[in-house]
Design a protein around this motif. Structure first.
Motif, PDB file in Angstrom:
ATOM      1  N   PHE A 106       0.812  -1.209   0.000  1.00  0.00           N
ATOM      2  CA  PHE A 106       0.000   0.000   0.000  1.00  0.00           C
ATOM      3  C   PHE A 106       0.852   1.269   0.000  1.00  0.00           C
ATOM      4  CE2 PHE A 106      -3.879  -2.293   0.504  1.00  0.00           C
ATOM      5  CZ  PHE A 106      -4.870  -1.395   0.130  1.00  0.00           C
ATOM      6  N   SER A 107       2.070   1.182   0.505  1.00  0.00           N
ATOM      7  CA  SER A 107       2.915   2.380   0.522  1.00  0.00           C
ATOM      8  C   SER A 107       3.790   2.501  -0.723  1.00  0.00           C
ATOM      9  CB  SER A 107       3.773   2.420   1.783  1.00  0.00           C
ATOM     10  OG  SER A 107       4.593   1.281   1.850  1.00  0.00           O
ATOM     11  N   SER A 108       3.984   1.403  -1.469  1.00  0.00           N
ATOM     12  CA  SER A 108       4.843   1.520  -2.646  1.00  0.00           C
ATOM     13  C   SER A 108       4.233   0.974  -3.935  1.00  0.00           C
ATOM     14  CB  SER A 108       6.172   0.809  -2.390  1.00  0.00           C
ATOM     15  OG  SER A 108       5.956  -0.575  -2.217  1.00  0.00           O
ATOM     16  N   GLY A 109       3.194   0.182  -3.847  1.00  0.00           N
ATOM     17  CA  GLY A 109       2.615  -0.458  -5.031  1.00  0.00           C
ATOM     18  C   GLY A 109       1.512   0.321  -5.706  1.00  0.00           C
ATOM     19  N   ILE A 110       1.115   1.424  -5.094  1.00  0.00           N
ATOM     20  CA  ILE A 110      -0.001   2.225  -5.611  1.00  0.00           C
ATOM     21  C   ILE A 110       0.515   3.627  -5.935  1.00  0.00           C
ATOM     22  CG2 ILE A 110      -2.298   3.135  -5.078  1.00  0.00           C
ATOM     23  CD1 ILE A 110      -2.513   0.969  -2.932  1.00  0.00           C
ATOM     24  N   PRO A 111       0.047   4.202  -7.032  1.00  0.00           N
ATOM     25  CA  PRO A 111       0.455   5.582  -7.326  1.00  0.00           C
ATOM     26  C   PRO A 111       0.040   6.538  -6.197  1.00  0.00           C
ATOM     27  CG  PRO A 111      -0.705   4.619  -9.193  1.00  0.00           C
ATOM     28  CD  PRO A 111      -0.833   3.652  -8.047  1.00  0.00           C
ATOM     29  N   GLU A 112       0.725   7.645  -6.118  1.00  0.00           N
ATOM     30  CA  GLU A 112       0.429   8.634  -5.078  1.00  0.00           C
ATOM     31  C   GLU A 112      -1.023   9.119  -5.132  1.00  0.00           C
ATOM     32  OE1 GLU A 112       2.115  12.968  -3.865  1.00  0.00           O
ATOM     33  OE2 GLU A 112       3.596  11.443  -4.432  1.00  0.00           O
TER      34      GLU A 112
END
Length: 159
Positions: A9-15
């Motif tokens: 959730f902190s790195s696999g999804i765009p901002e």
């Protein structure tokens, strides 16, 4: 909560917390809001009563216009279901988070790169881009699984 979810959730999804894949815009909550995001699926939106037909192994990761993208807690598969069918019958989309991320990132990059050229005058996705989207999906998951994804997400040219 599975340990793999927090880092994803902190790195696999765009901002933006969104994946625009042309035929769907999947919106993801922040990790800390994931439990509240289950409202309307695991729990009834108004009564907050537990939905008896909702499998305890299903965790909604995202939704596109109410259609949930579901993480299966036991096997890590990513499922998809259409809301409003009268019952929940999610079907397999991806083998795991990594496969979904690769595929969705590639589609989002394609959609962003193409920009407004993606659409015709009636705001339908141009047939050549529909085929490109299908090709990209199959490239990332294989033919059989690709066919399932294309069918479930209703990826087709408009006549």
């Amino acid at each position: 909560m599975p340990p793999a979810l927090k880092p994803w959730f902190s790195s696999g999804i765009p901002e933006s917390r969104q994946f625009d894949i042309g035929f769907a815009l999947f919106e993801f909550p922040r990790f800390e809001d994931l439990i509240d995001f289950q409202m309307g699926y695991r729990w009834h939106s108004f009564t907050q009563a537990r939905e008896p037909a909702w499998d305890d192994n299903w965790l909604v990761l995202a939704s596109s216009h109410g259609d949930p993208l579901i993480y299966h807690l036991k096997d890590g598969h990513i499922l998809f279901a259409r809301h409003g069918a009268g019952h929940w019958a999610p079907r397999l989309l991806f083998a795991d988070l990594a496969q979904m991320s690769r595929c969705f990132n590639a589609l989002a990059t394609l959609i962003t790169h193409v920009g407004e050229a993606l659409f015709d005058g009636d705001y339908n996705i141009q047939p050549n881009y529909v085929e490109l989207i299908k090709t990209e999906i199959v490239h990332h998951v294989g033919l059989e699984q690709g066919k399932q994804i294309i069918e479930q997400l209703e990826i087709s040219a408009y006549a």
